[in-house]
Design a protein around this motif. Structure first.
Motif, mmCIF file in Angstrom:
data_model
loop_
_atom_site.group_PDB
_atom_site.id
_atom_site.type_symbol
_atom_site.label_atom_id
_atom_site.label_comp_id
_atom_site.label_asym_id
_atom_site.label_seq_id
_atom_site.Cartn_x
_atom_site.Cartn_y
_atom_site.Cartn_z
ATOM 1 N N ILE A 280 -7.356 -0.575 5.017
ATOM 2 C CA ILE A 280 -7.143 0.771 5.089
ATOM 3 C C ILE A 280 -5.460 0.836 5.290
ATOM 4 N N VAL A 281 -5.094 0.218 6.499
ATOM 5 C CA VAL A 281 -3.340 0.640 6.048
ATOM 6 C C VAL A 281 -2.971 0.052 5.560
ATOM 7 N N LEU A 282 -2.672 -1.776 4.369
ATOM 8 C CA LEU A 282 -3.032 -1.235 3.144
ATOM 9 C C LEU A 282 -2.607 -0.809 2.065
ATOM 10 N N LEU A 283 -3.606 0.051 2.543
ATOM 11 C CA LEU A 283 -4.013 0.988 1.006
ATOM 12 C C LEU A 283 -3.251 2.258 1.259
ATOM 13 N N VAL A 284 -2.499 2.273 2.984
ATOM 14 C CA VAL A 284 -1.838 3.623 2.679
ATOM 15 C C VAL A 284 -0.663 3.334 2.580
ATOM 16 N N THR A 285 -0.138 1.998 2.968
ATOM 17 C CA THR A 285 1.811 1.430 2.285
ATOM 18 C C THR A 285 1.155 1.672 1.264
ATOM 19 N N VAL A 286 0.061 1.277 0.509
ATOM 20 C CA VAL A 286 0.311 1.933 -0.640
ATOM 21 C C VAL A 286 0.920 2.736 -2.260
ATOM 22 N N TRP A 287 -0.063 4.112 -0.941
ATOM 23 C CA TRP A 287 0.320 5.783 -1.163
ATOM 24 C C TRP A 287 2.002 5.511 -0.945
ATOM 25 N N PHE A 288 2.465 5.221 0.173
ATOM 26 C CA PHE A 288 3.818 5.390 0.841
ATOM 27 C C PHE A 288 5.063 4.535 -0.351
ATOM 28 N N HIS A 289 4.503 3.810 -0.954
ATOM 29 C CA HIS A 289 5.508 2.971 -1.677
ATOM 30 C C HIS A 289 5.604 3.770 -2.991
ATOM 31 N N TRP A 290 4.522 3.544 -3.616
ATOM 32 C CA TRP A 290 3.918 3.716 -5.038
ATOM 33 C C TRP A 290 4.599 5.780 -5.128
ATOM 34 N N ILE A 291 4.138 6.688 -4.522
ATOM 35 C CA ILE A 291 4.049 8.458 -4.248
ATOM 36 C C ILE A 291 5.052 8.495 -3.488
ATOM 37 N N THR A 292 5.034 8.216 -2.389
ATOM 38 C CA THR A 292 6.159 8.664 -1.202
ATOM 39 C C THR A 292 7.402 8.877 -1.254
ATOM 40 N N LEU A 293 7.886 7.328 -1.250
ATOM 41 C CA LEU A 293 8.901 7.181 -1.954
ATOM 42 C C LEU A 293 8.775 6.829 -3.809
#
Length: 152
Positions: free
Chosen positions: A101-114
């Motif tokens: 779950i933590v890593l999926l959040v980082t996927v969202w962070f890097h892919w979408i947020t950044l």
């Protein structure tokens, strides 16, 4: 009927059958190495966070996780202690699920947020897949879970 770990899958035929004598005995060792390395990598990643568990309050709130004073220490504990649990193979499935779950959040962070797309999220995708594997598979015979004779 499940396949034994020590037997090759009956529908797979090796081009060089003699290699089965190499692959089969190393199957469980390879899985153990992946689990230990993944767990220890998570520990290293969480080590800085566990020393200052509130240091990421702004970052987690920036991702929409409120209150940050709850989520920041949870992130630190998941990475640091969850990584330890995965490495030794104790409560492997729940620890790996939390890490995924933590890593999926980082996927969202890097892919979408950044806005970095796949290239920015690639490592997180790979790590999430590794932890998904252990969340579903659990640990193997080389684990504390196996020694206790119980798994979640």
């Amino acid at each position: 009927m499940s396949q034994s770990v020590s037997q090759p899958h009956p529908s797979r035929r090796l081009l060089i059958p003699a290699l089965g004598n190499v692959y089969v005995p190393l199957h469980e060792l390879a899985e153990t190495v992946l689990r230990v390395v993944a767990g220890l990598a998570l520990v290293v990643h969480g080590a800085g966070k566990i020393g200052a568990p509130l240091a990421n309050v702004e970052m987690v709130e920036g991702l929409g996780f409120y209150p940050g004073v709850f989520w920041s220490p949870l992130l630190a504990a998941t990475e640091f202690f969850g990584g330890m649990l995965i490495a030794v193979g104790l409560l492997t499935r729940p620890a790996a699920f939390a890490a995924m779950i933590v890593l999926l959040v980082t996927v969202w962070f890097h892919w979408i947020t950044l806005g970095q797309g796949y290239m920015g999220a690639e490592k997180s995708i790979l790590w999430a897949a590794i932890f998904f594997f252990f969340a579903i598979r659990g640990a193997n015979g080389h684990s504390v879970d196996a020694r206790l004779g119980r798994e979640v």
